[in-house]
Write a protein that holds these residues in place. Structure first.
Motif, mmCIF file in Angstrom:
data_model
loop_
_atom_site.group_PDB
_atom_site.id
_atom_site.type_symbol
_atom_site.label_atom_id
_atom_site.label_comp_id
_atom_site.label_asym_id
_atom_site.label_seq_id
_atom_site.Cartn_x
_atom_site.Cartn_y
_atom_site.Cartn_z
ATOM 1 N N MET A 1 19.569 3.518 113.077
ATOM 2 C CA MET A 1 19.159 3.364 114.546
ATOM 3 C C MET A 1 19.428 1.683 114.254
ATOM 4 O O MET A 1 18.742 1.310 113.900
ATOM 5 C CB MET A 1 18.454 4.420 114.937
ATOM 6 N N LEU A 2 20.407 1.353 115.247
ATOM 7 C CA LEU A 2 20.043 -0.404 115.094
ATOM 8 C C LEU A 2 19.206 0.068 116.878
ATOM 9 O O LEU A 2 19.682 0.417 117.832
ATOM 10 C CB LEU A 2 21.327 -0.962 115.584
ATOM 11 N N VAL A 3 18.619 -1.002 116.626
ATOM 12 C CA VAL A 3 17.990 -1.260 118.231
ATOM 13 C C VAL A 3 17.829 -3.270 118.106
ATOM 14 O O VAL A 3 18.107 -4.023 117.895
ATOM 15 C CB VAL A 3 16.287 -1.776 117.700
ATOM 16 N N PHE A 4 18.721 -3.528 119.643
ATOM 17 C CA PHE A 4 18.743 -4.395 120.168
ATOM 18 C C PHE A 4 18.022 -5.478 121.096
ATOM 19 O O PHE A 4 17.387 -4.873 121.294
ATOM 20 C CB PHE A 4 20.647 -4.875 120.790
ATOM 21 N N GLY A 5 18.111 -6.354 120.249
ATOM 22 C CA GLY A 5 16.878 -7.151 120.875
ATOM 23 C C GLY A 5 16.739 -7.612 122.605
ATOM 24 O O GLY A 5 17.808 -7.605 123.090
ATOM 25 N N GLU A 6 15.479 -7.828 123.459
ATOM 26 C CA GLU A 6 15.821 -8.440 124.634
ATOM 27 C C GLU A 6 16.830 -9.733 124.559
ATOM 28 O O GLU A 6 16.760 -11.380 123.366
ATOM 29 C CB GLU A 6 14.404 -8.935 125.155
ATOM 30 N N PRO A 7 18.136 -9.622 125.312
ATOM 31 C CA PRO A 7 18.716 -10.959 125.071
ATOM 32 C C PRO A 7 17.540 -12.565 125.396
ATOM 33 O O PRO A 7 16.593 -12.229 126.714
ATOM 34 C CB PRO A 7 19.375 -11.364 125.834
ATOM 35 N N TYR A 8 17.831 -13.473 124.316
ATOM 36 C CA TYR A 8 17.110 -15.151 124.782
ATOM 37 C C TYR A 8 18.189 -15.944 125.328
ATOM 38 O O TYR A 8 19.151 -15.993 125.161
ATOM 39 C CB TYR A 8 16.201 -15.135 123.927
ATOM 40 N N ARG A 21 17.494 -3.218 112.284
ATOM 41 C CA ARG A 21 17.642 -1.441 111.834
ATOM 42 C C ARG A 21 16.007 -1.321 111.417
ATOM 43 O O ARG A 21 15.345 -1.352 111.596
ATOM 44 C CB ARG A 21 18.346 -1.663 110.485
ATOM 45 N N GLN A 22 15.963 0.125 112.330
ATOM 46 C CA GLN A 22 15.047 0.691 113.255
ATOM 47 C C GLN A 22 14.142 0.975 111.436
ATOM 48 O O GLN A 22 14.992 1.853 110.205
ATOM 49 C CB GLN A 22 14.814 1.743 113.820
ATOM 50 N N GLY A 23 13.027 1.442 111.114
ATOM 51 C CA GLY A 23 12.170 1.572 109.547
ATOM 52 C C GLY A 23 12.078 2.862 109.706
ATOM 53 O O GLY A 23 12.428 3.279 111.273
ATOM 54 N N ARG A 24 12.412 3.589 108.749
ATOM 55 C CA ARG A 24 11.872 4.872 108.445
ATOM 56 C C ARG A 24 10.303 5.301 108.588
ATOM 57 O O ARG A 24 9.693 4.506 108.786
ATOM 58 C CB ARG A 24 11.798 5.204 107.203
ATOM 59 N N ARG A 25 10.180 6.620 109.237
ATOM 60 C CA ARG A 25 9.283 7.233 110.256
ATOM 61 C C ARG A 25 8.354 5.866 110.822
ATOM 62 O O ARG A 25 6.295 5.417 110.627
ATOM 63 C CB ARG A 25 7.817 7.032 108.969
#
Length: 97
Positions: A1-8, A21-25
């Motif tokens: 699952m992709l995770v988007f960070g806070e806009p800077y 990309r989210q890590g496992r567990r």
């Protein structure tokens, strides 16, 4: 699952958004890239994992060295130095003088 960070937002008006990309567990994620939003448009810059590239290079070198070693053990590049070959070489040296 992709995770988007806070806009800077930079001082020049460019907006940067990191993507991981989210890590496992619930483990740590891995960087995927960076979206750069400017007045001209949006660009995608993929993240490069130099450690993985170096590991592939080292493994390739080890495999090449193993194949070269196996080739040398199977059949060395120098000629057979049997007794018969040594006698023939000595006799040919007599005739060269």
């Amino acid at each position: 699952m992709l995770v988007f960070g806070e806009p800077y937002e930079t001082t020049h008006g460019t907006v940067l958004i990191t993507v991981t990309r989210q890590g496992r567990r619930g483990g740590p994620g891995r960087a995927v890239g960076l979206y750069t939003i400017t007045a001209d448009g949006v660009t995608w810059t993929p993240a490069v994992d130099e450690g993985r590239i170096a590991l592939i290079g080292v493994c390739t070198g080890f495999v090449a060295a193993a194949f070269a070693t196996l080739a040398m053990v199977h059949r060395p590049p120098w000629p057979n130095l049997t007794e018969r070959a040594m006698i023939a070489q000595a006799e040919s040296m007599k005739y060269r003088r």
